[in-house]
Design an enzyme around this catalytic site. Sequence first.
Site, mmCIF file in Angstrom:
data_model
loop_
_atom_site.group_PDB
_atom_site.id
_atom_site.type_symbol
_atom_site.label_atom_id
_atom_site.label_comp_id
_atom_site.label_asym_id
_atom_site.label_seq_id
_atom_site.Cartn_x
_atom_site.Cartn_y
_atom_site.Cartn_z
ATOM 1 N N GLU A 489 0.855 -1.180 0.000
ATOM 2 C CA GLU A 489 0.000 0.000 0.000
ATOM 3 C C GLU A 489 0.893 1.232 0.000
ATOM 4 O O GLU A 489 1.095 1.864 -1.013
ATOM 5 C CB GLU A 489 -0.957 -0.010 1.198
ATOM 6 C CG GLU A 489 -1.971 1.116 1.145
ATOM 7 C CD GLU A 489 -3.101 0.929 2.150
ATOM 8 O OE1 GLU A 489 -3.860 1.883 2.330
ATOM 9 O OE2 GLU A 489 -3.211 -0.156 2.764
ATOM 10 N N GLU A 753 -1.249 -0.266 13.473
ATOM 11 C CA GLU A 753 -2.379 0.259 12.718
ATOM 12 C C GLU A 753 -3.691 0.023 13.448
ATOM 13 O O GLU A 753 -4.585 0.871 13.425
ATOM 14 C CB GLU A 753 -2.436 -0.405 11.339
ATOM 15 C CG GLU A 753 -3.583 0.044 10.477
ATOM 16 C CD GLU A 753 -3.550 -0.594 9.101
ATOM 17 O OE1 GLU A 753 -4.213 -0.059 8.191
ATOM 18 O OE2 GLU A 753 -2.859 -1.615 8.918
#
Length: 899
Positions: A489, A753
């Site tokens: 990502e 995260e």
Amino acid sequence: MTITPINLRCEHRAEVPTIGSEAPRFDWALEAEGRGRSQRAYRVLVASAPALLAEETGDLWDSGRVESSRTVEVRYDGKPLPPASEFFWTVQVWDERSEASAWAEPVSFRAGLESWEAHWTFPDRSEDLLLEAPDADGDPEALAAIMEALEPSSYLRREFEVAPGLRRATVFLTARGLVELELNGEKVGDEALAPGWTDYHKRIEYSVHDVTARLRSGANALGASLGEGWYSGFVGMEAKDTGHLYGNRTELLCELHLEFEDGRVEKVLSGPDWRGSVRGPRRYSDLQRGEREDARLRFDGWSEPGFDDREWLPVESSPLDDAALVPAKSQPMRVVAELRPVSIQQQRPGVHLVDFGQNFSGWVRLTATGEAGALVRLRHGEMLDADGELYTENLGKAKQVDSFILSGRGEETFEPRFTIHGFRYLEVSGLAAAPDESAVTGCVVHSDTPPVGEFACSEELVNQLYRNLVWTQRSNFVSIPTDCPQRDERLGWIGDACLFWPTASLNMDVAAFFAKWGEDILDAKRPDGSYSDFAPDPWGYWNGAPGCADGSVAIPWIHHCRYGDLTLLRRHWPHMERFMEWLAKDNPDLLRKRGRNRDYGDWLAVGEETSRELFATAYWARDAELMARMAAALGLADRAAHYEELRAGIASAFESAYVEPDGRVEGDTQTAYLFALGFDLVSAERRSDVGARLVESIERRDWHLVTGTHGLALACPVLAEIGRSDIAHRLLLTEDFPSWGYSIRQGATTIWERWDGYTEERGFQSPTMNSFNHYALGAVGSWLVEGVAGIRPAPDAVAFERVLIEPVPGEMSSARASYRSTRGEIVSDWLRDEGRFRLAVTIPPNVTATVVLPSLGGALLEGGKEAAAAEGVASVQEIDGNWRAEIGSGSYVFESVAA
């Protein structure tokens, strides 16, 4: 002692920046002994040579004495600055007694090229000239890379002659892809992964290097190696199978300007007279896939004069196109630190696991010996699985595997150039013997934004939290602020960055970094006025999501508050106005029901879902509030009034739609209450009820936060504002799930995260989205500095021209923070013990401060004497159980003592 200007910067940078403006901006800080020191006037000189400054002559600009306390955004107002030239500047100031300082040590800056003469240059890659695809040597990652058409690096070279009498030599350098330039066998500059990520169809940055000392009369040689990087490599989760988002070949653009004492200028330009090869040692490189080098193919001396390049290929070239070539705005990426392993253990014969003790972004430098053709593989990962093996399931197609083929020539050192990994652990296989710690080095790589802040307190758990969030920032500020450095990502999500920006700007000087990324945000804007959810955005259909696109409004304001950058506000203002028009177009009732697109909401909340309509409307109100403030700062009174009215209308609509008379907010979630309070969306008479509901919602979760990333950013400041800082401190010290302390107890050295990225009961979360190095949940860092330590700008102050020092101690016994603002260093250092609260503060010259500390029923002392009579203390008051002192610049030690 008179006042002294220090830390001179041009366009937010202390090193030699290259400007793309006809009127660069200067700023400086001040230092002085004593208290209450200030600047009354300044004089700036800009000259074409440092010798002129020594004579107090500015042949390009002499501002003369300017009666002003300004030290921020002083704009050049002199003669036109010749392109491709270097300039020198200095400043002198007068203090409050009109005593002049010495001139500051001169610093330099450059002007960029007005136009380019070089051509984009690349080797001939026709099939009959290429080697066959290199053997994968039993390496599955190498075989996969070949199947994915990852191409060998290009090598380009050019020899040239330099006549006697050289005065200065300057290289202007960029690439479509990544580039490293060598001159006479040595690398030019210390940059990594240059030129960084932009929308290459619109804007490409270039770097500038003074190489005068590297050249010699007679024969010289330039050599450039190219990697795919963001231009033609694999980028983001939308390019898992194809790559080539911007182009399908790497290209060099380079100009070497040779200036001679007699005034002549000669230029060595990239173009058809270079030679190229794709037969070199770097068989492929990709930011996500990794890098492969075959040492058997190294060609020694390739960037030195006299190298035999008869087998090298002709090159092709093409003229410039419409993409703007602009000087790099931000500090470059560099290898900024090196880590040694804390342990190396054999997993099984021929396979060793290296632990660096710290999750970070970068690569590994490895020294090894072995037989020719032996394959060494380096696999990178953040975590270990239950069996103690390297955990890589969360990487997706970002393989993070480097491989090296030994030449058999004795000790060899391998270091990647055109890839980057996020990792703590390294699995090494293929070595003839176990590596020792001296043979393995972790190279920490990120944008070299200067550190400006520190924090420490009496609670080691909180100190580790602070270290974790700083390392997470270091890992993810890589040309742009990415969401993660490891998986497939690595995008510049604007929402995540906005949540973390108040923390980021207290940790590091990100002024120039945002000036660059702000252009990426504008490049990614949609024709309809909406902002992209991330920038750069190669795909063009992720836009307008609440909490993401809105960050494009908030970050310029945060930037202005930290650095006093009105120029950047003016640059972004018309685009923000169009975004506000886009929001209003489909939502006439002032509730953000439509146009929410992907609509992520309070991302990654645990166990409760906040209304996405409520969430979006709250952000719209916040946008309007900030637009009103920015309009006022820009002197746009009518627009300020417009946005104040809009903000009031949205707030009223929010309260009517989502808030009940007893203070219950729709959904009864922690984030709903935090938004209502933090964005001031409820009337004064309901505020205490809403605050009580927030406390109940946290108590109901056994005193844990279950918010997502957006609610989390507001939690501690809002709790402190409603008088419940005790809960904020309790959250900091919680060690069971979900909490920051829980991840630390699992060994985290960066911010996860997800709250539940790993739990002891379940193991790892879904591998499709689970980073262990992601800064959004680290947004609490700003409250550690602004709340616990108490350093924050006074209300409506710009660039810390006035400071509020008001610690929120909780149950801690001490805390210390420092912040090197644009104006100078600010320090808050407090300690309490029985019957005493001691607060040491440092305020830079030209800055005033309000100091607030608890009253213990006795006196307030400064330096052991009554504070009200102390030098530099303008006033002392006892209000609502606190001492409040107004002070000028200088160092003070206040003590609040018991009766």
